[in-house]
Scaffold this motif. Structure first.
Motif, PDB file in Angstrom:
ATOM      1  N   CYS A   1      43.343  28.809  29.189  1.00  0.00           N
ATOM      2  CA  CYS A   1      44.352  29.391  29.789  1.00  0.00           C
ATOM      3  C   CYS A   1      44.040  30.081  31.062  1.00  0.00           C
ATOM      4  O   CYS A   1      45.025  30.088  31.927  1.00  0.00           O
ATOM      5  CB  CYS A   1      44.724  30.462  28.706  1.00  0.00           C
TER       6      CYS A   1
ATOM      7  N   SER B   1      46.073  38.323  27.339  1.00  0.00           N
ATOM      8  CA  SER B   1      47.456  38.398  27.006  1.00  0.00           C
ATOM      9  C   SER B   1      48.453  37.481  28.068  1.00  0.00           C
ATOM     10  O   SER B   1      49.128  36.622  28.029  1.00  0.00           O
ATOM     11  CB  SER B   1      48.329  39.667  26.699  1.00  0.00           C
TER      12      SER B   1
ATOM     13  N   SER C   1      47.512  33.887  28.686  1.00  0.00           N
ATOM     14  CA  SER C   1      47.786  33.181  27.540  1.00  0.00           C
ATOM     15  C   SER C   1      49.283  33.095  27.216  1.00  0.00           C
ATOM     16  O   SER C   1      49.606  32.247  26.131  1.00  0.00           O
ATOM     17  CB  SER C   1      46.840  33.577  26.403  1.00  0.00           C
ATOM     18  N   ARG C   2      50.075  34.130  27.422  1.00  0.00           N
ATOM     19  CA  ARG C   2      51.427  34.342  26.756  1.00  0.00           C
ATOM     20  C   ARG C   2      52.629  33.590  27.282  1.00  0.00           C
ATOM     21  O   ARG C   2      53.518  33.317  26.814  1.00  0.00           O
ATOM     22  CB  ARG C   2      51.651  35.596  26.463  1.00  0.00           C
TER      23      ARG C   2
ATOM     24  N   TYR D   1      50.414  29.203  26.532  1.00  0.00           N
ATOM     25  CA  TYR D   1      50.718  29.584  25.090  1.00  0.00           C
ATOM     26  C   TYR D   1      50.682  27.981  24.149  1.00  0.00           C
ATOM     27  O   TYR D   1      50.578  28.404  22.972  1.00  0.00           O
ATOM     28  CB  TYR D   1      52.023  30.543  24.798  1.00  0.00           C
TER      29      TYR D   1
ATOM     30  N   LYS E   1      48.098  29.675  21.249  1.00  0.00           N
ATOM     31  CA  LYS E   1      48.572  29.883  19.846  1.00  0.00           C
ATOM     32  C   LYS E   1      48.267  29.189  18.743  1.00  0.00           C
ATOM     33  O   LYS E   1      47.712  29.643  17.704  1.00  0.00           O
ATOM     34  CB  LYS E   1      50.138  29.922  19.740  1.00  0.00           C
TER      35      LYS E   1
ATOM     36  N   SER F   1      48.901  36.009  17.368  1.00  0.00           N
ATOM     37  CA  SER F   1      49.216  34.924  17.987  1.00  0.00           C
ATOM     38  C   SER F   1      50.640  34.381  17.954  1.00  0.00           C
ATOM     39  O   SER F   1      51.134  33.887  19.034  1.00  0.00           O
ATOM     40  CB  SER F   1      48.010  33.778  17.628  1.00  0.00           C
TER      41      SER F   1
ATOM     42  N   GLY G   1      53.974  36.719  23.368  1.00  0.00           N
ATOM     43  CA  GLY G   1      55.008  36.144  24.332  1.00  0.00           C
ATOM     44  C   GLY G   1      56.540  36.267  24.005  1.00  0.00           C
ATOM     45  O   GLY G   1      57.087  36.018  24.815  1.00  0.00           O
TER      46      GLY G   1
END
Length: 228
Positions: A20, A57, A60-61, A66, A70, A118, A122
């Motif tokens: 990510c 965050s 990755s969000r 994601y 996730k 997770s 987002g």
């Protein structure tokens, strides 16, 4: 099984967060494709482990990160469940008992909180209590994970004579030292984490602390000797 599970728990999330990060810092690779990186999820080159330039965050969000983060964390949470269940069975075998030890309870709860965090990462809700609960869930994952790890190491130390032919005692000592460091860092960093500001420190701590937590599982792989 425990040796195999521990490797998955270490490598799967480690690869996921760094992949990510790579996508966040190199969005041009996915430009003009269906997986074009969201503007919020883009960042310049940095080493967040050292400079804390962005959080896990933020890396990755957003889409498409994601899609990696996730599923990886949810799968990790499922594997963590089996890891703690199997360790509970193992301790029961060596102690000739049939109970659910507290480390199993805390370990499984940590897996639940990891999966919950997770899933909701987002998702935007303009509600202050939602933002607070998201932080609380992440904090509970860390707290319960460290408690479970500490308790499991304690049981292994008590059983070290019975386990002497199966484990590497030096790795057991390393696991104890690691858990102690993680607990100490968490306690000492709490005033800074609660206080506003110090963003770069918090982000750098987040990356390194996450690696520290999953490093426990790599040590598990090294702890148990190969048997025939």
């Amino acid at each position: 099984q425990i040796r195999k599970l521990s490797l998955w728990i270490f490598f799967l999330p480690l690869i996921a967060i760094n992949l990510c990060l790579f996508i966040s810092q190199n969005p041009e690779f996915l430009e003009n494709t269906f997986f074009s990186v969201d503007q919020i999820g883009r960042s310049g080159f940095s080493i967040p482990y050292l400079d804390g330039s962005l959080s896990i965050s933020r890396a990755s969000r957003t889409f498409p990160q994601y899609l990696i983060f996730k599923p990886s964390m949810i799968i990790t949470a499922v594997i963590v469940y089996f890891y703690w269940s199997n360790n509970n069975s193992l301790i029961n075998k060596f102690k000739s008992t049939n109970i659910n030890y507290k480390f199993k309870v805390f370990g499984i709860l940590s897996a639940v909180f990891l999966a919950t965090h997770s899933i909701f990462l987002g998702i935007k809700f303009d509600i202050q209590i939602y933002k607070l609960m998201r932080r609380v869930v992440l904090l509970l994952f860390i707290i319960f994970e460290i408690i479970a790890q500490g308790m499991l190491v304690y049981h292994f130390i008590k059983l070290k004579d019975k386990l002497s032919t199966y484990i590497n005692k030096k790795i057991l000592i390393l696991k104890a030292i690691l858990v102690t460091i993680l607990a100490a860092v968490a306690i000492l960093s709490l005033p800074i984490l609660i206080d506003k500001g110090n963003t770069h420190f918090k982000h750098a701590l987040e990356w390194n602390y996450f690696v520290g937590v999953i490093l426990f599982y790599l040590f598990t792989r090294l702890l148990w000797k190969r048997t025939t």
